[in-house]
Design an enzyme around this catalytic site. Structure first.
Site, PDB file in Angstrom:
ATOM      1  N   ASP A  71       0.863  -1.176   0.000  1.00  0.00           N
ATOM      2  CA  ASP A  71       0.000   0.000   0.000  1.00  0.00           C
ATOM      3  C   ASP A  71       0.900   1.226   0.000  1.00  0.00           C
ATOM      4  O   ASP A  71       1.590   1.491   0.986  1.00  0.00           O
ATOM      5  CB  ASP A  71      -0.889  -0.020   1.243  1.00  0.00           C
ATOM      6  N   VAL A  72       0.906   1.985  -1.097  1.00  0.00           N
ATOM      7  CA  VAL A  72       1.849   3.094  -1.215  1.00  0.00           C
ATOM      8  C   VAL A  72       1.532   4.234  -0.255  1.00  0.00           C
ATOM      9  O   VAL A  72       2.371   5.128  -0.063  1.00  0.00           O
ATOM     10  CB  VAL A  72       1.921   3.632  -2.663  1.00  0.00           C
ATOM     11  N   ASN A  98       3.838   4.627 -10.444  1.00  0.00           N
ATOM     12  CA  ASN A  98       2.651   4.617 -11.298  1.00  0.00           C
ATOM     13  C   ASN A  98       1.336   4.579 -10.531  1.00  0.00           C
ATOM     14  O   ASN A  98       0.315   5.014 -11.061  1.00  0.00           O
ATOM     15  CB  ASN A  98       2.717   3.411 -12.243  1.00  0.00           C
ATOM     16  N   TYR A 166      -7.395  15.460  -8.034  1.00  0.00           N
ATOM     17  CA  TYR A 166      -6.514  14.777  -8.987  1.00  0.00           C
ATOM     18  C   TYR A 166      -5.562  15.769  -9.645  1.00  0.00           C
ATOM     19  O   TYR A 166      -4.353  15.526  -9.734  1.00  0.00           O
ATOM     20  CB  TYR A 166      -7.365  14.072 -10.044  1.00  0.00           C
ATOM     21  N   LYS A 170      -1.396  15.899  -9.352  1.00  0.00           N
ATOM     22  CA  LYS A 170      -0.504  15.724 -10.492  1.00  0.00           C
ATOM     23  C   LYS A 170       0.359  16.955 -10.734  1.00  0.00           C
ATOM     24  O   LYS A 170       1.514  16.824 -11.175  1.00  0.00           O
ATOM     25  CB  LYS A 170      -1.312  15.370 -11.736  1.00  0.00           C
TER      26      LYS A 170
END
Length: 262
Positions: A71-72, A98, A166, A170
């Site tokens: 789990d990142v 990713n 989002y 990013k």
């Protein structure tokens, strides 16, 4: 293969997060098929195993894929992931950051703090935690150095409607990429970012039916085969550490609302 198994096959070593589906699975398979040793990281062990098995069916020798559920968003889980790579192969040459989520499409005043944190924790903090562990390994190993490739998005340049979390995540990944690129110079650690527009995966499957545009209309959007993304990552990963692709954008040629007004 599990994290406890030992592999003595020489080769370059990569970690790919979000390797159970979509772009991550395709990139992991591409690296495996080009001779890399690849740790497949993601939350769903069964999906990771399917990525490894698919690579095996295409001729990749057994033992080149290391399945490590992780789990990142968890510092402990990320540390265990890179510890497994260190214990199995002893070094790290490439991290493909990713793992990511779109989150909830909503006006900013309807986006809950919990929904915001889910996206930021995965897309930004997850990238930081993985880069932190990768940087430490690459800095300490002999020979020193390696490469980090962060998956950005066209949202790192141009937002879609109703995508505050989002888009913010990013844009922040771009800042992280630049800082890693700068701070890695003394240690032969290169860092670049790939920004992808509409690769055909399960996450973009609805775009063909219609996606909300900046002018309020809903229109179908073209996609491109995910192999174009794999080719781009392989190019970036294959460069000598004396060269770096700082930023690369690959997108469906006729996508709206990125090149030109819309």
């Amino acid at each position: 293969m599990t994290a406890s198994d030992e592999v003595s096959v020489p080769g370059r070593v990569a970690v790919v997060t979000g390797a159970g589906s979509g772009i991550g699975a395709a990139v992991a398979r591409g690296l495996l098929e080009h001779g890399w040793l690849v740790a497949l990281a993601g939350r769903r062990a069964a999906a990771l195993r399917e990525t490894a098995e698919a690579a095996g069916r295409s001729g990749v020798p057994e033992g080149r894929a290391l399945v490590v559920p992780a789990d990142v968003t968890s510092p402990e889980s990320v540390a265990a992931l890179f510890g497994a790579v260190r214990g199995t192969w002893g070094r790290l040459d490439l991290l493909v950051n990713n793992a990511g989520v779109f989150g909830t499409a909503a006006p900013v005043d309807e986006l809950s703090p919990e929904q915001w944190r889910t996206v930021i924790d995965t897309n930004l903090t997850g990238s930081f935690l993985c880069a932190r562990e990768a940087f430490a390994m690459m800095r300490a190993q002999d020979p020193q150095g390696g490469r980090i490739i962060n998956n950005g998005s066209l949202a790192a340049h141009t937002p879609r409607p109703l995508s505050a979390a989002y888009t913010a995540s990013k844009h922040a990944v771009t800042g992280l990429t630049k800082s890693l690129s700068l701070d890695g110079r003394p240690y032969r650690i290169a860092c670049g970012q790939i920004d992808i527009g509409n690769a055909a995966t399960d996450m973009t499957s609805g775009f063909g039916r219609g996606a909300l545009q900046a002018d309020g209309s809903v229109r179908p959007e073209p996609t491109m085969d995910v192999s174009a993304v794999v080719d781009a990552v392989l190019y970036m990963a294959g460069l000598p550490l004396e060269a770096n692709v700082q930023s690369l954008t690959v997108l469906a040629t006729t996508m709206p609302s990125h090149v030109g007004r819309g």
